[in-house]
Motif scaffolding. Structure first.
Motif, mmCIF file in Angstrom:
data_model
loop_
_atom_site.group_PDB
_atom_site.id
_atom_site.type_symbol
_atom_site.label_atom_id
_atom_site.label_comp_id
_atom_site.label_asym_id
_atom_site.label_seq_id
_atom_site.Cartn_x
_atom_site.Cartn_y
_atom_site.Cartn_z
ATOM 1 N N GLY A 26 5.382 -6.470 -8.582
ATOM 2 C CA GLY A 26 5.361 -6.184 -9.928
ATOM 3 C C GLY A 26 6.852 -6.615 -10.593
ATOM 4 N N ASP A 27 6.897 -6.906 -11.910
ATOM 5 C CA ASP A 27 8.119 -6.850 -12.644
ATOM 6 C C ASP A 27 9.018 -5.981 -12.464
ATOM 7 N N GLN A 28 8.477 -4.676 -12.212
ATOM 8 C CA GLN A 28 9.219 -3.454 -12.463
ATOM 9 C C GLN A 28 8.963 -2.760 -10.837
ATOM 10 N N PRO A 29 10.006 -1.982 -10.470
ATOM 11 C CA PRO A 29 9.585 -1.141 -9.207
ATOM 12 C C PRO A 29 8.269 -0.154 -9.467
ATOM 13 N N ILE A 30 7.442 -0.446 -8.214
ATOM 14 C CA ILE A 30 6.190 0.306 -8.014
ATOM 15 C C ILE A 30 6.436 1.830 -7.755
ATOM 16 N N SER A 31 5.818 2.642 -8.448
ATOM 17 C CA SER A 31 6.184 4.145 -8.136
ATOM 18 C C SER A 31 4.946 4.671 -7.488
ATOM 19 N N ASP A 32 3.761 4.518 -7.637
ATOM 20 C CA ASP A 32 2.700 4.936 -6.922
ATOM 21 C C ASP A 32 2.136 3.847 -5.928
ATOM 22 N N TRP A 33 2.685 3.375 -5.157
ATOM 23 C CA TRP A 33 2.285 2.192 -4.086
ATOM 24 C C TRP A 33 0.940 2.631 -3.351
#
Length: 416
Positions: A70-77
């Motif tokens: 994703g363009d941003q870090p993924i929190s709930d992978w």
């Protein structure tokens, strides 16, 4: 047992000693040349199959088949993984985070791609456990700042298990005293050897939480998901479809064809081109049978004339020399196939022994993607090579046999 006349005489001519010893010598060299051509072709195709197999199992067993990022870090992978897993072609999923940088120790510097993993999940998508020399990826626990590196990188840095390394990130920290690179100390807890210079020299493994801290992310945030497919050749299409379903702007897919695809295609193309060139060698050896049979026809003109006067038809005369040439081709191909199979099964051990004997490495991991000569014998290659050799041998008999069938008894016996 009943045998047609042309088969009986053709096989008898093959076994008989000739008055012209040069003709016998040419027959022997034709057979040996055909056998050598078959041997070389089987061995080389087996080696190319070995490179192809090692590429698919070793290198592509370590690098991702595809990734979703994703363009941003993924929190709930975990939630994202459950959506991706809905695709039936996805075999396994594991989170990852990457960062490029430098490893330093005792004044030595080594570039590295640091790959943060969850050891329990990584085993589902990677075969790293098969290549561990020392230590285990289980020691990559959160907040431990442990690292697993390749044996080539360890050799370049002069470190071993338990030694400390400094990881220099590509980011800097601005302080009142100036701009300083961000650095972190890691402890070496494992060494692996894949046999691929790029992986053994430039890949490092650590824990997801540790690298998230270096990125200044939350401990549970990751860069993306690594996907493993049942069929890796479907990875480009399926990964793109998954990314499209997740959202056009939120996620994007990468696959192995972008990182290793050129190398894989080069191996496949080289196999095809080398196979074609070696087939020409077999063709040259097979068509040596033409010269052999032409000389045999000249040597046997008297016999041909006698057979014709006894009632042999031109087709029977033609069949005699076709049988003789085919027997040469069959024997040469059979010998070549047996020797080729033996050499293909032992070429890796033979080259390894030769390297140890002369102290020289033929395949340098700095140049080639693996540092040893692989070989994988495939039955379809044996059938293809032997079939091509037999067909070419048979075709090579047509012209000399046709010339023999046109022999006129009166002309042949004029000077007898």
């Amino acid at each position: 047992m009943f045998r047609p006349l042309f088969v009986f005489i053709g096989t008898r001519y093959t076994r008989a000693k000739r008055r012209n010893h040069f003709v016998s010598f040419i027959s022997l060299t034709s057979m040996i040349g055909l056998a050598l051509g078959v041997v070389v072709m089987i061995v080389v195709l087996s080696v190319m199959n070995g490179f192809d197999h090692e590429m698919r199992t070793r290198v592509l067993g370590m690098v991702p088949h595809a990734t979703i990022e994703g363009d941003q870090p993924i929190s709930d992978w975990q939630a994202l993984a459950s959506k991706v897993k809905a695709n039936p072609q996805v075999e396994a999923i594991a989170p990852f985070t990457q960062m490029q940088g430098l490893l330093t120790s005792n004044g030595k510097v080594q570039k590295v791609l640091l790959n943060a993993i969850d050891p329990a999940q990584e085993r589902k998508v990677s075969i790293i456990d098969n290549f561990m020399l020392k230590g285990s990826i289980d020691e990559l626990t959160p907040d431990s700042f442990n690292i697993v590196i390749g044996d080539k990188a360890a050799k370049n840095l002069g470190v071993g298990i338990g030694d400390k390394l400094t990881f220099v990130t590509p980011e800097v920290t601005v302080t009142p005293g100036g701009i300083f690179p961000r650095m972190k100390r890691f402890t070496v807890v494992g060494l692996f050897h894949v046999g691929a210079g790029e992986l053994d020299g430039y890949l490092g493994l650590t824990n997801l939480t540790d690298l998230a801290r270096l990125h200044r992310w939350k401990p549970d945030q990751v860069q993306g998901l690594r996907l493993k497919f049942d069929d890796l050749f479907q990875a480009p299409r399926v990964a793109w479809e998954i990314a499209q379903k997740l959202g056009d702007h939120d996620y994007y897919a990468r696959d192995w064809t972008r990182t290793q695809g050129n190398l894989y295609q080069a191996i496949r193309m080289e196999k095809a081109m080398i196979g074609l060139l070696l087939l020409l060698i077999v063709a040259v050896a097979a068509f040596n049978i033409i010269s052999t049979l032409v000389m045999v026809v000249n040597d046997k003109k008297g016999d041909i004339a006698i057979l014709r006067t006894l009632g042999a038809t031109p087709m029977q005369i033609m069949g005699i020399f076709m049988v003789q040439g085919t027997v040469i081709g069959v024997v040469g191909t059979l010998i070549g196939a047996l020797v080729g199979i033996f050499c293909a099964l032992n070429v890796s051990a033979a080259v390894s022994a030769l390297e140890g004997l002369i102290g020289h490495k033929f395949l340098n991991a700095d140049v080639y993607f693996i540092d040893y000569l692989p070989s994988q014998l495939q039955s379809e290659d044996i059938v293809l090579v032997c079939g091509a050799a037999l067909i070419l041998s048979f075709l090579a008999t047509l012209y000399p046999a046709w010339r023999a069938a046109r022999t006129q008894p009166a002309e042949a016996l004029r000077y007898e």
